[in-house]
Design a protein around this motif. Structure first.
Motif, PDB file in Angstrom:
ATOM      1  N   ALA A 104       0.825  -1.203   0.000  1.00 46.67           N
ATOM      2  CA  ALA A 104       0.000   0.000   0.000  1.00 46.67           C
ATOM      3  C   ALA A 104       0.863   1.259   0.000  1.00 46.67           C
ATOM      4  O   ALA A 104       0.549   2.250  -0.674  1.00 46.67           O
ATOM      5  CB  ALA A 104      -0.932  -0.003   1.216  1.00 46.67           C
ATOM      6  N   LEU A 105       1.969   1.221   0.743  1.00 48.72           N
ATOM      7  CA  LEU A 105       2.901   2.347   0.762  1.00 48.72           C
ATOM      8  C   LEU A 105       3.556   2.539  -0.598  1.00 48.72           C
ATOM      9  O   LEU A 105       3.669   3.672  -1.101  1.00 48.72           O
ATOM     10  CB  LEU A 105       3.962   2.109   1.845  1.00 48.72           C
ATOM     11  CG  LEU A 105       5.106   3.119   1.943  1.00 48.72           C
ATOM     12  CD1 LEU A 105       4.573   4.495   2.280  1.00 48.72           C
ATOM     13  CD2 LEU A 105       6.119   2.672   2.986  1.00 48.72           C
ATOM     14  N   PHE A 106       3.995   1.453  -1.237  1.00 50.05           N
ATOM     15  CA  PHE A 106       4.609   1.536  -2.552  1.00 50.05           C
ATOM     16  C   PHE A 106       3.626   2.056  -3.587  1.00 50.05           C
ATOM     17  O   PHE A 106       4.008   2.790  -4.509  1.00 50.05           O
ATOM     18  CB  PHE A 106       5.129   0.151  -2.963  1.00 50.05           C
ATOM     19  CG  PHE A 106       6.615   0.082  -3.108  1.00 50.05           C
ATOM     20  CD1 PHE A 106       7.435   0.331  -2.014  1.00 50.05           C
ATOM     21  CD2 PHE A 106       7.210  -0.227  -4.315  1.00 50.05           C
ATOM     22  CE1 PHE A 106       8.812   0.269  -2.135  1.00 50.05           C
ATOM     23  CE2 PHE A 106       8.579  -0.291  -4.440  1.00 50.05           C
ATOM     24  CZ  PHE A 106       9.394  -0.042  -3.354  1.00 50.05           C
TER      25      PHE A 106
ATOM     26  N   ALA B 229       4.279   5.239  -6.043  1.00 53.80           N
ATOM     27  CA  ALA B 229       4.247   5.125  -7.499  1.00 53.80           C
ATOM     28  C   ALA B 229       3.167   5.993  -8.130  1.00 53.80           C
ATOM     29  O   ALA B 229       3.366   6.535  -9.226  1.00 53.80           O
ATOM     30  CB  ALA B 229       4.022   3.660  -7.889  1.00 53.80           C
ATOM     31  N   ALA B 230       2.011   6.151  -7.479  1.00 54.46           N
ATOM     32  CA  ALA B 230       0.874   6.819  -8.104  1.00 54.46           C
ATOM     33  C   ALA B 230       0.706   8.272  -7.703  1.00 54.46           C
ATOM     34  O   ALA B 230       0.096   9.048  -8.450  1.00 54.46           O
ATOM     35  CB  ALA B 230      -0.409   6.052  -7.776  1.00 54.46           C
ATOM     36  N   SER B 231       1.200   8.664  -6.537  1.00 53.11           N
ATOM     37  CA  SER B 231       0.892  10.007  -6.038  1.00 53.11           C
ATOM     38  C   SER B 231       1.382  11.136  -6.938  1.00 53.11           C
ATOM     39  O   SER B 231       0.673  12.151  -7.073  1.00 53.11           O
ATOM     40  CB  SER B 231       1.456  10.174  -4.620  1.00 53.11           C
ATOM     41  OG  SER B 231       2.854   9.983  -4.592  1.00 53.11           O
TER      42      SER B 231
ATOM     43  N   VAL C  17       5.298  -5.664  -7.275  1.00 54.30           N
ATOM     44  CA  VAL C  17       4.140  -6.199  -8.002  1.00 54.30           C
ATOM     45  C   VAL C  17       2.968  -5.224  -7.938  1.00 54.30           C
ATOM     46  O   VAL C  17       2.237  -5.028  -8.924  1.00 54.30           O
ATOM     47  CB  VAL C  17       3.736  -7.568  -7.419  1.00 54.30           C
ATOM     48  CG1 VAL C  17       2.398  -8.020  -7.984  1.00 54.30           C
ATOM     49  CG2 VAL C  17       4.809  -8.607  -7.721  1.00 54.30           C
ATOM     50  N   ALA C  18       2.792  -4.582  -6.792  1.00 55.45           N
ATOM     51  CA  ALA C  18       1.644  -3.685  -6.624  1.00 55.45           C
ATOM     52  C   ALA C  18       1.802  -2.380  -7.400  1.00 55.45           C
ATOM     53  O   ALA C  18       0.807  -1.816  -7.875  1.00 55.45           O
ATOM     54  CB  ALA C  18       1.437  -3.387  -5.144  1.00 55.45           C
ATOM     55  N   SER C  19       3.029  -1.903  -7.550  1.00 51.56           N
ATOM     56  CA  SER C  19       3.244  -0.586  -8.155  1.00 51.56           C
ATOM     57  C   SER C  19       2.697  -0.464  -9.579  1.00 51.56           C
ATOM     58  O   SER C  19       2.030   0.527  -9.895  1.00 51.56           O
ATOM     59  CB  SER C  19       4.740  -0.240  -8.126  1.00 51.56           C
ATOM     60  OG  SER C  19       5.193  -0.122  -6.803  1.00 51.56           O
ATOM     61  N   PRO C  20       2.947  -1.422 -10.492  1.00 53.84           N
ATOM     62  CA  PRO C  20       2.413  -1.254 -11.848  1.00 53.84           C
ATOM     63  C   PRO C  20       0.891  -1.288 -11.923  1.00 53.84           C
ATOM     64  O   PRO C  20       0.306  -0.769 -12.888  1.00 53.84           O
ATOM     65  CB  PRO C  20       3.022  -2.439 -12.616  1.00 53.84           C
ATOM     66  CG  PRO C  20       4.166  -2.894 -11.791  1.00 53.84           C
ATOM     67  CD  PRO C  20       3.800  -2.612 -10.385  1.00 53.84           C
TER      68      PRO C  20
ATOM     69  N   PRO D 227      -7.583   2.954  -9.494  1.00 58.49           N
ATOM     70  CA  PRO D 227      -6.679   1.813  -9.301  1.00 58.49           C
ATOM     71  C   PRO D 227      -5.784   1.956  -8.081  1.00 58.49           C
ATOM     72  O   PRO D 227      -5.549   0.976  -7.369  1.00 58.49           O
ATOM     73  CB  PRO D 227      -5.863   1.801 -10.600  1.00 58.49           C
ATOM     74  CG  PRO D 227      -6.745   2.425 -11.610  1.00 58.49           C
ATOM     75  CD  PRO D 227      -7.488   3.486 -10.868  1.00 58.49           C
ATOM     76  N   MET D 228      -5.274   3.157  -7.814  1.00 59.23           N
ATOM     77  CA  MET D 228      -4.440   3.359  -6.627  1.00 59.23           C
ATOM     78  C   MET D 228      -5.219   3.017  -5.362  1.00 59.23           C
ATOM     79  O   MET D 228      -4.730   2.289  -4.489  1.00 59.23           O
ATOM     80  CB  MET D 228      -3.953   4.808  -6.552  1.00 59.23           C
ATOM     81  CG  MET D 228      -3.103   5.111  -5.322  1.00 59.23           C
ATOM     82  SD  MET D 228      -2.790   6.880  -5.037  1.00 59.23           S
ATOM     83  CE  MET D 228      -4.417   7.406  -4.449  1.00 59.23           C
ATOM     84  N   ALA D 229      -6.440   3.531  -5.277  1.00 56.88           N
ATOM     85  CA  ALA D 229      -7.250   3.284  -4.081  1.00 56.88           C
ATOM     86  C   ALA D 229      -7.612   1.811  -3.964  1.00 56.88           C
ATOM     87  O   ALA D 229      -7.625   1.259  -2.853  1.00 56.88           O
ATOM     88  CB  ALA D 229      -8.509   4.151  -4.114  1.00 56.88           C
ATOM     89  N   LEU D 230      -7.907   1.152  -5.089  1.00 60.53           N
ATOM     90  CA  LEU D 230      -8.256  -0.269  -5.043  1.00 60.53           C
ATOM     91  C   LEU D 230      -7.075  -1.121  -4.586  1.00 60.53           C
ATOM     92  O   LEU D 230      -7.240  -2.036  -3.764  1.00 60.53           O
ATOM     93  CB  LEU D 230      -8.733  -0.728  -6.428  1.00 60.53           C
ATOM     94  CG  LEU D 230     -10.182  -0.422  -6.788  1.00 60.53           C
ATOM     95  CD1 LEU D 230     -10.455  -0.805  -8.232  1.00 60.53           C
ATOM     96  CD2 LEU D 230     -11.141  -1.154  -5.854  1.00 60.53           C
ATOM     97  N   VAL D 231      -5.892  -0.836  -5.127  1.00 61.84           N
ATOM     98  CA  VAL D 231      -4.714  -1.602  -4.732  1.00 61.84           C
ATOM     99  C   VAL D 231      -4.427  -1.404  -3.249  1.00 61.84           C
ATOM    100  O   VAL D 231      -4.137  -2.359  -2.512  1.00 61.84           O
ATOM    101  CB  VAL D 231      -3.498  -1.181  -5.585  1.00 61.84           C
ATOM    102  CG1 VAL D 231      -2.217  -1.785  -5.019  1.00 61.84           C
ATOM    103  CG2 VAL D 231      -3.694  -1.630  -7.024  1.00 61.84           C
TER     104      VAL D 231
END
Length: 491
Positions: A317-319, A323-325, A449-452, A464-468
């Protein structure tokens, strides 16, 4: 609770359940660790945190200078004289504890420095080597992969050969790899050297965690991890700024020269000031098969696996935020780069502040599992709020509510990461290096894995950021409850 020396396990307060160690790996006594340099002993550095643990009623040992003879009964040099003699020793041990914190903090800060200090130079790398932006990003990915895989090598090696030798070898290779990056003539060679830089730099962070496990136990270990977060949490904030300042005086190759210099400084400090913390009697004698059996045994420990999954999924979640912010804050919500930098700094300070709240206030007063559970609830509430806001359930929201939810998410990590790592390492006194390797590798791999996934729906939505983030935190909470079972006595 403070562990006053490697040879004596610290007592556990009555309100904190003691973890029984895995039956296949009985806990060994902790004999005094030899110091290769003699300037500071492990006992002195570990007992330097004794004043912080004193309110718990833990007996403090070794407050008199070594070799000093006690006064005979009835001597006039008692009372205030004894206190005056003990004061310089206490000050010296506090300084030793601060030095240990700075050394281990520098080692744990090396990965974020290697990653984030390089970020401002990516456009220049792309132009100088005549590669597209994706090719320049690949050099960053290579370093991340190296940091993940390298921990699986350095951790078991430190269990077999002690902490100092693998650490010094790894840091020496890090210096050479950094200089090779500075001299790389093509994108392919730069990518290969960045992979080697990550592999070598992994030794610092994984062995630093193992050293903490060697010296501390229980609540004292959680306190120390929270203190390390003060250093490792500010490194990602300062690294891009430092990289930008370096680029004012040199090109992108100069960034790698600075990283090599930082590595050399750490090597010199480790050589002079960091003693061996793993006695020969507690080292593993086997080779690769023994290391694999050890890791398999660790993963078979249900409780250890629960804490490992909880910390790794929370790290995902942190990553995802990292990546998205930049895209979400600047492109979707129209903030300037300066505003984004300010928000990033505030969120990082929230992470550091809650880490210090955990170490200075909560540890010793509230059980580690309760603080960890509260941190998961705190981050979970933030992810629900982000999901609601990004999906537009209540209409379009501005940047301020989104930034507040992101700040709560980041702050909650300061309660999750140190306590999850501490609880996992308390299960593994017999293989702290291997356990630290599994923790670090799983965090980097799950985060990678979560970042992409945060960009799978394009550039016009933050859903997508919020869902991940929501999914990762939900799975972390499930692993904590189902595998750790914090309401039960450890088996």
């Amino acid at each position: 609770m403070t562990k006053t020396g490697p040879q004596q396990p610290a007592a556990v307060p009555a309100d904190t359940p003691q973890h029984r160690h895995h039956p296949q790996h009985p806990q060994h006594p902790h004999p005094a660790a030899p110091s290769a340099i003699g300037a500071r002993t492990v006992r002195e550095a570990a007992s330097a945190t004794a004043p912080a643990a004193a309110p718990e009623g833990t007996a403090l040992e070794g407050t008199a200078p070594e070799g000093a003879q006690s006064d005979p009964p009835g001597s006039a040099s008692t009372g205030s004289g004894t206190a005056a003699a003990a004061a310089p020793e206490l000050t010296r041990r506090r300084r030793a504890g601060l030095l240990l914190t700075l050394i281990l903090g520098g080692l744990t800060a090396l990965p974020p420095l290697s990653i984030d200090m390089y970020l401002p130079a990516l456009p220049e790398v792309s132009g100088a080597l005549h590669i597209p932006a994706a090719g320049a990003q690949l050099t960053l990915t290579a370093c991340l992969v190296g940091l993940a895989v390298g921990q699986l090598v350095a951790g078991p090696m430190s269990d077999r050969f002690g902490r100092r030798r693998p650490l010094l070898v790894g840091m020496g290779c890090y210096i050479l790899a950094s200089l090779a990056c500075a001299l790389a003539p093509t994108a392919a060679t730069l990518t290969g050297f960045r992979l080697a830089q990550g592999l070598a730099g992994a030794a610092g962070v994984v062995i630093a965690r193992a050293v903490v496990r060697d010296l501390y136990d229980g609540l004292a270990m959680a306190r120390f991890f929270s203190t390390l977060m003060l250093i490792s949490g500010t490194a990602p904030v300062l690294a891009p700024v430092l990289g930008a300042q370096v680029l004012r005086f040199t090109d992108w190759r100069g960034v790698f020269c600075i990283l090599a210099g930082i590595g050399l400084l750490l090597v010199l400090v480790v050589l002079r000031k960091l003693p061996e913390t793993l006695p020969a009697a507690r080292r593993h004698k086997g080779g690769l098969p023994d290391a694999l059996r050890t890791m398999r045994g660790l993963l078979a420990d249900r409780v250890f696996s629960g804490y490992l999954l909880a910390s790794s999924l929370a790290f995902a979640a942190l990553f995802s935020y990292v990546a998205a912010s930049p895209f979400v804050v600047q492109e979707i919500y129209g903030a300037s780069p300066q505003t984004f930098s300010l928000l990033f700094m505030v969120n990082s300070l929230g992470l550091v502040a809650f880490g210090q709240l955990n170490g200075k206030v909560l540890v010793g007063r509230v059980s580690l599992d309760r603080v960890l559970a509260f941190g998961l609830c705190m981050v979970g509430a933030a992810t629900v709020a982000l999901l609601v806001m990004t999906t537009g359930v209540f209409g379009h929201v501005g940047l301020a509510p989104l930034a507040t939810a992101l700040c709560v998410l980041m702050s909650g990590m300061g309660l999750i990461m140190p306590n999850a790592n501490s609880q996992a390492l308390m299960r593994t006194p017999h293989a702290a290096g291997s356990a630290s390797a599994l923790l670090g590798t799983s965090q980097f791999l799950v985060g990678a894995v979560a970042s992409p996934l945060v960009g799978v729906a394009g550039e016009q939505t933050a859903v997508p950021m919020a869902l991940v983030q929501f999914g990762a935190v939900a799975l972390a909470a499930l692993a904590f409850v189902a595998l750790c079972r914090p309401w039960r006595v450890r088996d």
